[in-house]
Design a protein around this motif. Structure first.
Motif, PDB file in Angstrom:
ATOM      1  N   MET A   1       1.490 -19.920  22.196  1.00  0.00           N
ATOM      2  CA  MET A   1       2.121 -18.609  22.256  1.00  0.00           C
ATOM      3  C   MET A   1       1.180 -17.597  21.613  1.00  0.00           C
ATOM      4  SD  MET A   1       5.788 -17.323  20.692  1.00  0.00           S
ATOM      5  CE  MET A   1       6.721 -18.451  21.702  1.00  0.00           C
ATOM      6  N   ALA A   2       1.054 -16.436  22.243  1.00  0.00           N
ATOM      7  CA  ALA A   2       0.186 -15.379  21.728  1.00  0.00           C
ATOM      8  C   ALA A   2       0.824 -14.704  20.525  1.00  0.00           C
ATOM      9  CB  ALA A   2      -0.079 -14.351  22.816  1.00  0.00           C
ATOM     10  N   GLY A   3       0.003 -14.117  19.694  1.00  0.00           N
ATOM     11  CA  GLY A   3       0.492 -13.425  18.508  1.00  0.00           C
ATOM     12  C   GLY A   3       0.010 -11.988  18.496  1.00  0.00           C
ATOM     13  N   LEU A   4       0.549 -11.226  17.575  1.00  0.00           N
ATOM     14  CA  LEU A   4       0.211  -9.816  17.439  1.00  0.00           C
ATOM     15  C   LEU A   4       0.287  -9.456  15.959  1.00  0.00           C
ATOM     16  CD1 LEU A   4      -0.179  -6.949  18.753  1.00  0.00           C
ATOM     17  CD2 LEU A   4       2.309  -6.816  18.787  1.00  0.00           C
ATOM     18  N   ASN A   5      -0.735  -8.816  15.468  1.00  0.00           N
ATOM     19  CA  ASN A   5      -0.722  -8.342  14.080  1.00  0.00           C
ATOM     20  C   ASN A   5      -0.284  -6.884  14.062  1.00  0.00           C
ATOM     21  OD1 ASN A   5      -1.711 -10.729  12.906  1.00  0.00           O
ATOM     22  ND2 ASN A   5      -3.804 -10.152  13.399  1.00  0.00           N
ATOM     23  N   LEU A   6       0.636  -6.560  13.187  1.00  0.00           N
ATOM     24  CA  LEU A   6       1.115  -5.195  13.026  1.00  0.00           C
ATOM     25  C   LEU A   6       0.826  -4.717  11.621  1.00  0.00           C
ATOM     26  CD1 LEU A   6       4.619  -5.624  14.702  1.00  0.00           C
ATOM     27  CD2 LEU A   6       2.573  -4.635  15.716  1.00  0.00           C
ATOM     28  N   ARG A   7       0.576  -3.438  11.495  1.00  0.00           N
ATOM     29  CA  ARG A   7       0.330  -2.849  10.175  1.00  0.00           C
ATOM     30  C   ARG A   7       1.476  -1.904   9.842  1.00  0.00           C
ATOM     31  NH1 ARG A   7      -4.682  -4.341   8.722  1.00  0.00           N
ATOM     32  NH2 ARG A   7      -6.182  -4.721  10.367  1.00  0.00           N
ATOM     33  N   PHE A   8       1.954  -2.015   8.618  1.00  0.00           N
ATOM     34  CA  PHE A   8       3.042  -1.181   8.125  1.00  0.00           C
ATOM     35  C   PHE A   8       2.630  -0.555   6.808  1.00  0.00           C
ATOM     36  CE2 PHE A   8       5.141  -4.560  10.558  1.00  0.00           C
ATOM     37  CZ  PHE A   8       5.972  -3.827  11.390  1.00  0.00           C
ATOM     38  N   THR A   9       3.183   0.616   6.520  1.00  0.00           N
ATOM     39  CA  THR A   9       3.014   1.166   5.179  1.00  0.00           C
ATOM     40  C   THR A   9       3.842   0.304   4.227  1.00  0.00           C
ATOM     41  OG1 THR A   9       4.943   2.619   5.347  1.00  0.00           O
ATOM     42  CG2 THR A   9       2.815   3.518   6.116  1.00  0.00           C
ATOM     43  N   ASP A  10       3.618   0.465   2.948  1.00  0.00           N
ATOM     44  CA  ASP A  10       4.403  -0.292   1.972  1.00  0.00           C
ATOM     45  C   ASP A  10       5.890   0.011   2.126  1.00  0.00           C
ATOM     46  OD1 ASP A  10       2.132  -1.467   0.944  1.00  0.00           O
ATOM     47  OD2 ASP A  10       1.944  -0.035  -0.719  1.00  0.00           O
ATOM     48  N   GLU A  11       6.211   1.278   2.364  1.00  0.00           N
ATOM     49  CA  GLU A  11       7.610   1.677   2.515  1.00  0.00           C
ATOM     50  C   GLU A  11       8.228   1.055   3.773  1.00  0.00           C
ATOM     51  OE1 GLU A  11       5.076   3.912   2.055  1.00  0.00           O
ATOM     52  OE2 GLU A  11       5.448   4.327  -0.069  1.00  0.00           O
ATOM     53  N   GLU A  12       7.477   1.057   4.854  1.00  0.00           N
ATOM     54  CA  GLU A  12       7.970   0.459   6.098  1.00  0.00           C
ATOM     55  C   GLU A  12       8.188  -1.042   5.937  1.00  0.00           C
ATOM     56  OE1 GLU A  12       5.832   3.465   9.322  1.00  0.00           O
ATOM     57  OE2 GLU A  12       4.760   1.689   8.603  1.00  0.00           O
ATOM     58  N   LEU A  13       7.249  -1.690   5.269  1.00  0.00           N
ATOM     59  CA  LEU A  13       7.364  -3.135   5.058  1.00  0.00           C
ATOM     60  C   LEU A  13       8.553  -3.463   4.160  1.00  0.00           C
ATOM     61  CD1 LEU A  13       6.052  -5.778   5.853  1.00  0.00           C
ATOM     62  CD2 LEU A  13       4.616  -5.598   3.826  1.00  0.00           C
ATOM     63  N   ASP A  14       8.765  -2.655   3.137  1.00  0.00           N
ATOM     64  CA  ASP A  14       9.937  -2.854   2.282  1.00  0.00           C
ATOM     65  C   ASP A  14      11.228  -2.700   3.078  1.00  0.00           C
ATOM     66  OD1 ASP A  14       8.371  -3.333   0.054  1.00  0.00           O
ATOM     67  OD2 ASP A  14       8.552  -1.278  -0.723  1.00  0.00           O
ATOM     68  N   ALA A  15      11.284  -1.676   3.934  1.00  0.00           N
ATOM     69  CA  ALA A  15      12.481  -1.451   4.747  1.00  0.00           C
ATOM     70  C   ALA A  15      12.698  -2.611   5.714  1.00  0.00           C
ATOM     71  CB  ALA A  15      12.359  -0.137   5.516  1.00  0.00           C
ATOM     72  N   LEU A  16      11.632  -3.110   6.303  1.00  0.00           N
ATOM     73  CA  LEU A  16      11.722  -4.256   7.200  1.00  0.00           C
ATOM     74  C   LEU A  16      12.227  -5.483   6.454  1.00  0.00           C
ATOM     75  CD1 LEU A  16      11.202  -5.803   9.837  1.00  0.00           C
ATOM     76  CD2 LEU A  16       8.791  -5.948   9.168  1.00  0.00           C
ATOM     77  N   ARG A  17      11.663  -5.721   5.309  1.00  0.00           N
ATOM     78  CA  ARG A  17      12.061  -6.872   4.492  1.00  0.00           C
ATOM     79  C   ARG A  17      13.544  -6.792   4.119  1.00  0.00           C
ATOM     80  NH1 ARG A  17       8.326  -6.374   0.973  1.00  0.00           N
ATOM     81  NH2 ARG A  17       6.925  -7.897   1.889  1.00  0.00           N
ATOM     82  N   GLU A  18      13.976  -5.619   3.676  1.00  0.00           N
ATOM     83  CA  GLU A  18      15.375  -5.437   3.272  1.00  0.00           C
ATOM     84  C   GLU A  18      16.334  -5.600   4.453  1.00  0.00           C
ATOM     85  OE1 GLU A  18      15.701  -1.659   1.299  1.00  0.00           O
ATOM     86  OE2 GLU A  18      14.228  -2.232  -0.232  1.00  0.00           O
ATOM     87  N   ARG A  19      15.976  -5.019   5.588  1.00  0.00           N
ATOM     88  CA  ARG A  19      16.859  -5.088   6.759  1.00  0.00           C
ATOM     89  C   ARG A  19      16.957  -6.512   7.284  1.00  0.00           C
ATOM     90  NH1 ARG A  19      21.189  -3.178   7.845  1.00  0.00           N
ATOM     91  NH2 ARG A  19      21.724  -3.550   9.981  1.00  0.00           N
ATOM     92  N   ALA A  20      15.820  -7.188   7.360  1.00  0.00           N
ATOM     93  CA  ALA A  20      15.822  -8.579   7.824  1.00  0.00           C
ATOM     94  C   ALA A  20      16.647  -9.447   6.879  1.00  0.00           C
ATOM     95  CB  ALA A  20      14.395  -9.104   7.934  1.00  0.00           C
ATOM     96  N   ALA A  21      16.478  -9.252   5.581  1.00  0.00           N
ATOM     97  CA  ALA A  21      17.243 -10.027   4.601  1.00  0.00           C
ATOM     98  C   ALA A  21      18.736  -9.743   4.722  1.00  0.00           C
ATOM     99  CB  ALA A  21      16.745  -9.730   3.188  1.00  0.00           C
ATOM    100  N   ALA A  22      19.089  -8.479   4.944  1.00  0.00           N
ATOM    101  CA  ALA A  22      20.502  -8.110   5.072  1.00  0.00           C
ATOM    102  C   ALA A  22      21.147  -8.806   6.269  1.00  0.00           C
ATOM    103  CB  ALA A  22      20.640  -6.590   5.208  1.00  0.00           C
ATOM    104  N   GLU A  23      20.354  -9.081   7.289  1.00  0.00           N
ATOM    105  CA  GLU A  23      20.870  -9.756   8.479  1.00  0.00           C
ATOM    106  C   GLU A  23      20.645 -11.258   8.435  1.00  0.00           C
ATOM    107  OE1 GLU A  23      19.828  -7.976  12.187  1.00  0.00           O
ATOM    108  OE2 GLU A  23      20.243  -5.943  11.459  1.00  0.00           O
ATOM    109  N   GLY A  24      20.057 -11.735   7.340  1.00  0.00           N
ATOM    110  CA  GLY A  24      19.831 -13.168   7.190  1.00  0.00           C
ATOM    111  C   GLY A  24      18.790 -13.719   8.150  1.00  0.00           C
ATOM    112  N   ARG A  25      17.815 -12.883   8.491  1.00  0.00           N
ATOM    113  CA  ARG A  25      16.770 -13.304   9.415  1.00  0.00           C
ATOM    114  C   ARG A  25      15.405 -13.111   8.777  1.00  0.00           C
ATOM    115  NH1 ARG A  25      17.513 -10.758  15.119  1.00  0.00           N
ATOM    116  NH2 ARG A  25      17.412  -8.793  14.027  1.00  0.00           N
ATOM    117  N   SER A  26      14.419 -13.792   9.317  1.00  0.00           N
ATOM    118  CA  SER A  26      13.055 -13.604   8.828  1.00  0.00           C
ATOM    119  C   SER A  26      12.542 -12.251   9.310  1.00  0.00           C
ATOM    120  CB  SER A  26      12.132 -14.714   9.341  1.00  0.00           C
ATOM    121  OG  SER A  26      11.921 -14.579  10.737  1.00  0.00           O
TER     122      SER A  26
END
Length: 65
Positions: A1-26
């Protein structure tokens, strides 16, 4: 399977981490699903617009045929 690297600001990554955790997903699963949803929505909107144009021009197309 192919992959893709994405770049996020620290704030964006924090928001992603929090939202994923809130939904119980990686973060990877959450980001993947968000991208696929955006692609599907874009396709849906394009198809709706194309159908609208075809319906709006149906009479003209019939006359030109």
């Amino acid at each position: 399977m192919a992959g893709l690297n994405l770049r996020f600001t620290d704030e964006e990554l924090d928001a992603l981490r929090e939202r994923a955790a809130a939904e119980g997903r990686s973060m990877q699963t959450f980001a993947h699903d968000a991208v696929i949803a955006a692609v599907n929505e874009h396709s849906r909107l394009f198809n709706e617009a194309a159908e609208h144009v075809l319906n709006a021009s149906a009479e003209l197309n019939r006359r030109l045929a």
